[in-house]
Enzyme design. Sequence first.
Site, short mmCIF file in Angstrom:
data_model
loop_
_atom_site.label_atom_id
_atom_site.label_comp_id
_atom_site.label_asym_id
_atom_site.label_seq_id
_atom_site.Cartn_x
_atom_site.Cartn_y
_atom_site.Cartn_z
N SER A 11 12.98 2.13 -5.58
CA SER A 11 12.49 1.46 -6.79
C SER A 11 12.60 2.35 -8.03
O SER A 11 12.08 2.02 -9.08
CB SER A 11 11.04 0.99 -6.57
OG SER A 11 10.19 2.08 -6.26
N HIS A 34 9.54 -1.96 -0.79
CA HIS A 34 9.01 -2.00 0.58
C HIS A 34 9.44 -3.21 1.41
O HIS A 34 9.64 -3.09 2.62
CB HIS A 34 7.48 -1.98 0.57
CG HIS A 34 6.88 -0.65 0.26
ND1 HIS A 34 6.83 0.37 1.18
CD2 HIS A 34 6.30 -0.15 -0.86
CE1 HIS A 34 6.24 1.43 0.64
NE2 HIS A 34 5.91 1.14 -0.61
FE FE Z 1 4.90 2.54 -1.82
#
Ligand code: FE
Length: 291
Positions: free
Chosen positions: A193, A132
């Site tokens: 990720s 993020h």
């Molecule tokens: Fe998230």
Amino acid sequence: MALAARYDDLVIRPDHTHDQPRDRYTPEDHAVWRDLFRRQAALLPGRACDEFLAGLKGLGVASDGVPDFERLSDVLEQATGWRIVCVPGLVPDDIFFGHLAARRFPVTWWIRQRAQLDYLQEPDCFHDIYGHVPLLMNPVFADYMQAYGKGGLKAAGLNALHHLARLYWYTVEFGLIEQKNGDLRIYGSGILSSKTESIFCLDSPAPNRIRFDLMRVMRTRYRIDTFQKTYFVIRSFDDLFNATRPDFTPLYAQLRGQPDFTAADIAPQDDVVTRGTLNATDGGWGDTADA
Ligand code: FE
Ligand code: HBI
């Protein structure tokens, strides 16, 4: 649960934040960070959008271990006025939106165990930081996230949170972006990720890739237990921010009369970038309920 035992004596403030317990990371925690970081660093050039790669570089987040959130915050604040706050894990919706609206991004302090390197249902600090934070270095995306937080606080009062949660899911978490040269790239943190989904979302013929349309997205259920069946593709963060600028109140009223799409559906009016090849044989799968 082992995890709870690791943070049950943290001092949690009313806004659900606490100091990052830096002394609790084990050498193994730092090794997990290092391995996750190196795996994604090898994979993401040419796959992640340019804005993400620039943000990652600008943050100066290192591969050597779980970073110091305060230090990252100072770099981030210089760039866009956002800060990172440390949280024990998922926080209630209103708390989460309140932080975003104040340009604070909640980051889970702990990192996954090696047995869960590839798959995790809740956010950990690798997802939250690596996935993020780099895009929060981008001024337009940074403003989009704050607007989302304000929209969340408002949607809660209008009983429309499930529609807005879908927008977050299909943009911030699992969005794709078409760069100016026509290249399809990743900007969603849930993909960035994840090693396996970073490959799947661009290379697999299975999922649909559909041009972003705000109302279409807010009508679309999502799956949390598997790779996405559909990715929505934006053209730029400016486009995304502009499309979500209007007052959503009349849109929520409109949505009340319209049926949902399942995660795998293609509608006649969709602008399809790539049509999934597995949908025809996928009819037996039920959608899991979304937020
Ligand atoms: Fe998230
Ligand atoms: N809490 N820490 C954390 N991280 C999230 O992404 C998060 C959350 N609480 C609620 C929440 N997300 C959802 O409301 C949004 O995804 C819509």
